[in-house]
Write a protein that holds these residues in place. Structure first.
Motif, PDB file in Angstrom:
ATOM      1  N   PHE A 417      37.543  36.521   3.248  1.00 57.08           N
ATOM      2  CA  PHE A 417      36.777  37.185   2.193  1.00 57.08           C
ATOM      3  C   PHE A 417      37.550  37.238   0.881  1.00 57.08           C
ATOM      4  CE2 PHE A 417      34.463  41.001   0.453  1.00 57.08           C
ATOM      5  CZ  PHE A 417      33.237  40.373   0.377  1.00 57.08           C
ATOM      6  N   GLN A 418      38.868  37.200   0.985  1.00 58.22           N
ATOM      7  CA  GLN A 418      39.686  37.262  -0.231  1.00 58.22           C
ATOM      8  C   GLN A 418      39.860  35.909  -0.900  1.00 58.22           C
ATOM      9  OE1 GLN A 418      43.000  39.525   1.764  1.00 58.22           O
ATOM     10  NE2 GLN A 418      43.146  40.244  -0.349  1.00 58.22           N
ATOM     11  N   ARG A 419      39.192  34.913  -0.395  1.00 54.83           N
ATOM     12  CA  ARG A 419      39.301  33.548  -0.905  1.00 54.83           C
ATOM     13  C   ARG A 419      40.758  33.109  -1.041  1.00 54.83           C
ATOM     14  NH1 ARG A 419      34.731  31.457  -3.343  1.00 54.83           N
ATOM     15  NH2 ARG A 419      35.918  30.380  -4.949  1.00 54.83           N
ATOM     16  N   PRO A 420      41.442  32.997   0.095  1.00 58.72           N
ATOM     17  CA  PRO A 420      42.854  32.608   0.038  1.00 58.72           C
ATOM     18  C   PRO A 420      43.019  31.146  -0.405  1.00 58.72           C
ATOM     19  CG  PRO A 420      42.083  32.541   2.293  1.00 58.72           C
ATOM     20  CD  PRO A 420      40.960  33.118   1.476  1.00 58.72           C
ATOM     21  N   LYS A 421      44.188  30.846  -0.973  1.00 59.16           N
ATOM     22  CA  LYS A 421      44.459  29.439  -1.322  1.00 59.16           C
ATOM     23  C   LYS A 421      44.999  28.700  -0.112  1.00 59.16           C
ATOM     24  CE  LYS A 421      45.445  29.833  -6.205  1.00 59.16           C
ATOM     25  NZ  LYS A 421      46.217  31.077  -6.472  1.00 59.16           N
ATOM     26  N   LEU A 422      45.661  29.466   0.758  1.00 59.66           N
ATOM     27  CA  LEU A 422      46.166  28.857   1.987  1.00 59.66           C
ATOM     28  C   LEU A 422      45.832  29.793   3.139  1.00 59.66           C
ATOM     29  CD1 LEU A 422      47.946  26.992   3.767  1.00 59.66           C
ATOM     30  CD2 LEU A 422      49.936  28.276   2.977  1.00 59.66           C
ATOM     31  N   LEU A 423      45.035  29.292   4.076  1.00 56.29           N
ATOM     32  CA  LEU A 423      44.724  30.084   5.267  1.00 56.29           C
ATOM     33  C   LEU A 423      45.577  29.568   6.417  1.00 56.29           C
ATOM     34  CD1 LEU A 423      42.885  32.137   6.874  1.00 56.29           C
ATOM     35  CD2 LEU A 423      41.496  30.146   7.452  1.00 56.29           C
ATOM     36  N   LEU A 424      46.333  30.471   7.039  1.00 65.22           N
ATOM     37  CA  LEU A 424      47.109  30.119   8.220  1.00 65.22           C
ATOM     38  C   LEU A 424      46.399  30.776   9.393  1.00 65.22           C
ATOM     39  CD1 LEU A 424      50.558  31.199   6.747  1.00 65.22           C
ATOM     40  CD2 LEU A 424      49.656  28.865   6.825  1.00 65.22           C
ATOM     41  N   ALA A 425      45.860  29.989  10.310  1.00 66.84           N
ATOM     42  CA  ALA A 425      45.067  30.615  11.373  1.00 66.84           C
ATOM     43  C   ALA A 425      45.425  30.064  12.743  1.00 66.84           C
ATOM     44  CB  ALA A 425      43.582  30.419  11.104  1.00 66.84           C
ATOM     45  N   CYS A 426      45.679  30.983  13.689  1.00 69.13           N
ATOM     46  CA  CYS A 426      45.926  30.591  15.076  1.00 69.13           C
ATOM     47  C   CYS A 426      44.614  30.698  15.843  1.00 69.13           C
ATOM     48  CB  CYS A 426      46.914  31.543  15.735  1.00 69.13           C
ATOM     49  SG  CYS A 426      48.498  31.631  14.922  1.00 69.13           S
ATOM     50  N   ARG A 427      44.201  29.624  16.492  1.00 71.16           N
ATOM     51  CA  ARG A 427      42.999  29.605  17.332  1.00 71.16           C
ATOM     52  C   ARG A 427      41.811  30.332  16.692  1.00 71.16           C
ATOM     53  NH1 ARG A 427      43.574  28.318  22.916  1.00 71.16           N
ATOM     54  NH2 ARG A 427      41.333  28.422  22.755  1.00 71.16           N
ATOM     55  N   PRO A 428      41.392  29.948  15.483  1.00 73.26           N
ATOM     56  CA  PRO A 428      40.382  30.749  14.784  1.00 73.26           C
ATOM     57  C   PRO A 428      39.034  30.852  15.475  1.00 73.26           C
ATOM     58  CG  PRO A 428      40.733  28.671  13.671  1.00 73.26           C
ATOM     59  CD  PRO A 428      41.816  28.788  14.692  1.00 73.26           C
ATOM     60  N   THR A 429      38.660  29.885  16.305  1.00 77.16           N
ATOM     61  CA  THR A 429      37.312  29.978  16.879  1.00 77.16           C
ATOM     62  C   THR A 429      37.302  30.431  18.340  1.00 77.16           C
ATOM     63  OG1 THR A 429      37.341  27.625  17.394  1.00 77.16           O
ATOM     64  CG2 THR A 429      36.293  28.272  15.332  1.00 77.16           C
ATOM     65  N   SER A 430      38.483  30.773  18.882  1.00 81.68           N
ATOM     66  CA  SER A 430      38.456  31.170  20.290  1.00 81.68           C
ATOM     67  C   SER A 430      37.762  32.522  20.412  1.00 81.68           C
ATOM     68  CB  SER A 430      39.867  31.207  20.867  1.00 81.68           C
ATOM     69  OG  SER A 430      40.386  32.491  20.822  1.00 81.68           O
ATOM     70  N   GLY A 431      36.953  32.677  21.437  1.00 81.24           N
ATOM     71  CA  GLY A 431      36.238  33.938  21.661  1.00 81.24           C
ATOM     72  C   GLY A 431      34.959  34.075  20.852  1.00 81.24           C
ATOM     73  N   LEU A 432      34.640  33.071  20.030  1.00 83.86           N
ATOM     74  CA  LEU A 432      33.418  33.166  19.230  1.00 83.86           C
ATOM     75  C   LEU A 432      32.302  32.367  19.885  1.00 83.86           C
ATOM     76  CD1 LEU A 432      34.923  32.673  15.668  1.00 83.86           C
ATOM     77  CD2 LEU A 432      34.374  34.798  16.837  1.00 83.86           C
ATOM     78  N   ASP A 433      31.085  32.870  19.765  1.00 84.89           N
ATOM     79  CA  ASP A 433      29.978  32.101  20.323  1.00 84.89           C
ATOM     80  C   ASP A 433      29.711  30.886  19.421  1.00 84.89           C
ATOM     81  OD1 ASP A 433      27.925  32.731  18.356  1.00 84.89           O
ATOM     82  OD2 ASP A 433      27.816  34.715  19.238  1.00 84.89           O
ATOM     83  N   VAL A 434      28.952  29.909  19.943  1.00 80.82           N
ATOM     84  CA  VAL A 434      28.849  28.621  19.241  1.00 80.82           C
ATOM     85  C   VAL A 434      28.301  28.744  17.820  1.00 80.82           C
ATOM     86  CG1 VAL A 434      28.810  26.965  21.106  1.00 80.82           C
ATOM     87  CG2 VAL A 434      26.730  28.161  20.557  1.00 80.82           C
ATOM     88  N   ARG A 435      27.412  29.709  17.639  1.00 77.46           N
ATOM     89  CA  ARG A 435      26.824  29.846  16.302  1.00 77.46           C
ATOM     90  C   ARG A 435      27.900  30.273  15.299  1.00 77.46           C
ATOM     91  NH1 ARG A 435      23.721  34.323  14.222  1.00 77.46           N
ATOM     92  NH2 ARG A 435      24.558  35.285  16.076  1.00 77.46           N
ATOM     93  N   VAL A 436      28.735  31.214  15.719  1.00 85.34           N
ATOM     94  CA  VAL A 436      29.774  31.684  14.805  1.00 85.34           C
ATOM     95  C   VAL A 436      30.859  30.610  14.646  1.00 85.34           C
ATOM     96  CG1 VAL A 436      31.288  33.603  14.238  1.00 85.34           C
ATOM     97  CG2 VAL A 436      29.316  33.987  15.685  1.00 85.34           C
ATOM     98  N   GLN A 437      31.087  29.841  15.699  1.00 85.74           N
ATOM     99  CA  GLN A 437      32.040  28.735  15.557  1.00 85.74           C
ATOM    100  C   GLN A 437      31.592  27.784  14.461  1.00 85.74           C
ATOM    101  OE1 GLN A 437      32.963  26.721  19.205  1.00 85.74           O
ATOM    102  NE2 GLN A 437      33.383  28.624  20.281  1.00 85.74           N
ATOM    103  N   ASP A 438      30.306  27.471  14.447  1.00 84.24           N
ATOM    104  CA  ASP A 438      29.768  26.602  13.393  1.00 84.24           C
ATOM    105  C   ASP A 438      29.949  27.254  12.025  1.00 84.24           C
ATOM    106  OD1 ASP A 438      29.018  24.779  15.188  1.00 84.24           O
ATOM    107  OD2 ASP A 438      26.865  25.173  15.108  1.00 84.24           O
ATOM    108  N   TYR A 439      29.713  28.561  11.999  1.00 83.30           N
ATOM    109  CA  TYR A 439      29.814  29.289  10.741  1.00 83.30           C
ATOM    110  C   TYR A 439      31.249  29.246  10.210  1.00 83.30           C
ATOM    111  CZ  TYR A 439      29.249  33.027   7.347  1.00 83.30           C
ATOM    112  OH  TYR A 439      29.221  33.741   6.188  1.00 83.30           O
TER     113      TYR A 439
END
Ligand SMILES: Nc1ncnc2c1ncn2[C@@H]1O[C@H](COP(=O)(O)OP(=O)(O)OP(=O)(O)O)[C@@H](O)[C@H]1O
Ligand SMILES: [Mg+2]
Length: 501
Positions: A417-439
């Motif tokens: 939401f803060q519009r980062p210039k660099l996003l560092l993310a570990c496993r960002p889509t794990s635990g999310l349902d397919v619709r949110v994964q697409d999002y």
């Protein structure tokens, strides 16, 4: 041979108070002896609530549970355990400071366990540990990988004589090979007559492993069928989703935002990162992939400033940030999603609001002359929740009452939401349902117009789904680079791990 139902749930309903959220409004489920059953549904559909009821952690308002054909009334998890029903949690419940052995017997009286024949019990535990390849009984749980921790949890359940094993998203933190080994274990347990219920968001996985699939939608069982009679499409539709192709907006690659040179990280004698160099430009989503913990997650911890490298330098937009604090790095526009979200990213005792604002509340315009502008902070939180479709009743709600997937969304929302210039993310889509994964994939596409992302993962599908370029890590070394465009399938990642750069 006729199958034998061991546990049955009939028209179970459950409302949480004081929020009045109806988590279950008509859940039905039958578990059979010697079978694997997958439970699917969108984030917040009621899956965790259902297994917690089966395990005696929560009581239904309406509905019945049968075990071996008789009605039961579980008041506590001990009641469920007496019938051999044990839940392995979405967020494992082991005590980090204790050893594997101590954890195996945590909260249980050895007298009860050994009342028959101590020697025999010890032998059996020995055999069980061998079967689960649990060798390091004296190791502290804190030093184990996620896959190992999970095995300890399963061993705990089996030592207690579990014949119904409930697993809440067991693969959420596992890499490909770890996942395969877990499923081999589940299949071997099934052969010994165990009934296994596992929750997953991965429809392919469910259809491959399970004998039967049940889908919950807004608290109701909408599908329960043998896997041989199902296909992916039908399951996805039952969940309330339409299958869609991920959008592929081509973004221009711009200036270099991040450069790492010769980064080395040692803990004790172990080389966690071995002279890693890389560069990421605006408009790129770069994957850091390793089969297990191969340094990819540690690298992100170093980049956000949680750990100091032993040597090497980090440049962000040409500025040397190697010595900067986490807060200074965040102010430059670096965001971070840790691997163990519940422990590292959330204050579980706090409200949704308190958790949503951690990155901004000390900054202008939210704080002025040492005073917080609560109206503005509330507005900020509501906008964020709306943008990322985090389902809540109020921002004052304790964050721990959110479903697992909604917690994940909240953490990703807070960082993106803060519009980062660099996003560092570990496993960002794990635990999310397919619709949110697409999002999330879409949001990463948008991020490309002003920033870049580094995604650390041990999930080949995730790396493939999100990244343009994948850097393969093995034992702390950067082995090679793969461009995903034109590559047919994630499986190439596995074969490429062994190769040289
Ligand atoms: N202890 C609680 N107090 C209040 N509300 C709760 C509590 N536990 C769950 N809920 C709510 O009940 C609903 C169902 O939650 P549940 O955790 O069962 O979903 P889930 O299907 O496991 O979702 P996910 O895939 O995100 O893990 C959600 O709206 C959640 O916010
Ligand atoms: Mg859940």
């Amino acid at each position: 041979m006729r199958s034998k139902v061991i546990v049955q749930l009939l028209n179970v309903q459950k409302t949480f108070h004081p929020s009045g959220v109806r988590a279950l409004r008509g859940a039905n489920l039958s578990l059979e002896v010697g079978s694997i059953h997958a439970l699917l549904g969108a984030n917040g559909a009621g899956k965790t609530t259902l297994v917690r009821i089966l395990a005696g952690e929560l009581q239904p308002d309406v509905g019945k549970i049968f075990v071996d054909g008789k009605v039961v009334d579980f008041r506590t998890p001990k009641d469920a355990m007496r019938h051999g029903i044990v839940l392995v949690h979405q967020n494992l419940s082991l005590v980090d400071e204790l050893t594997v052995f101590e954890n195996l017997f945590l909260g249980r009286e050895p007298r009860r366990l050994f009342f028959l024949d101590k020697k025999k019990a010890e032998d059996e535990i020995g055999k069980l540990c061998e079967k689960l390849s649990l060798v390091a009984l004296n190791k502290r749980v804190a030093d184990l990988s996620m896959a190992e921790k999970q095995k300890v949890e399963i061993a705990r359940a089996l030592i207690f004589g579990a014949r119904v094993l409930l697993l809440d998203e067991p693969t959420a933190y596992l890499g490909g090979s770890e996942e395969e080994r877990l499923f081999e274990l589940l299949v071997s347990l099934k052969r010994t007559g165990c009934a296994i219920l596992f929750i997953t968001h991965d429809v392919d996985q469910a259809l491959k492993i399970a004998d039967r699939v049940t889908v919950l939608r807004e608290g109701e069982t909408v599908l329960s069928e043998e896997t041989s009679k199902l296909n992916v499409q039908r399951v996805i539709e039952a969940m309330g989703f339409r299958s869609s192709e991920p959008s592929s907006v081509c973004a221009q690659v711009g200036e270099e935002l991040l450069r790492i040179s010769d980064l080395t990280l040692k803990t004790g004698k172990r080389l966690v990162l071995d002279r890693v160099s890389l560069s990421v430009r605006q408009g790129e989503t770069v994957g850091l992939f390793g089969l297990g913990n191969d340094g990819q997650f540690d690298l992100l911890e170093v980049l956000i400033g949680l750990r100091n490298p032993s040597s090497g330098r980090i440049f962000f937009q040409t500025c040397d940030i190697t010595q900067l604090s986490i807060r200074e790095r965040r102010r430059l526009g670096i965001a971070y999603v840790p691997k163990d979200r519940l422990k590292e990213a959330l204050n579980l005792e706090g409200s949704i609001l308190e958790n949503a604002i951690v990155n901004v509340y000390r900054e202008k315009p939210y704080a002025k002359f040492g005073l917080l502008n609560w109206d503005l902070l509330k507005r900020y939180t509501l906008d964020m929740l709306k943008d990322f479709e985090v389902k809540t009743v109020s921002v004052a709600q304790p964050v721990r009452t959110l479903s697992g997937g909604n917690l994940q969304r909240l953490i990703l929302a807070r960082e993106l939401f803060q519009r980062p210039k660099l996003l560092l993310a570990c496993r960002p889509t794990s635990g999310l349902d397919v619709r949110v994964q697409d999002y999330i994939a879409q949001r990463l596409q948008q991020l490309k117009s002003y920033g870049c992302a580094l995604i650390a993962t041990n999930d080949a599908e995730e790396a493939f789904g999100l990244c343009d370029r994948i850097l393969i890590f093995s034992k702390g070394k950067l082995k090679r680079v793969l461009h995903t465009e034109g590559l047919a399938e994630p499986a190439v990642l596995f074969s490429s791990v062994g190769g040289e750069a």
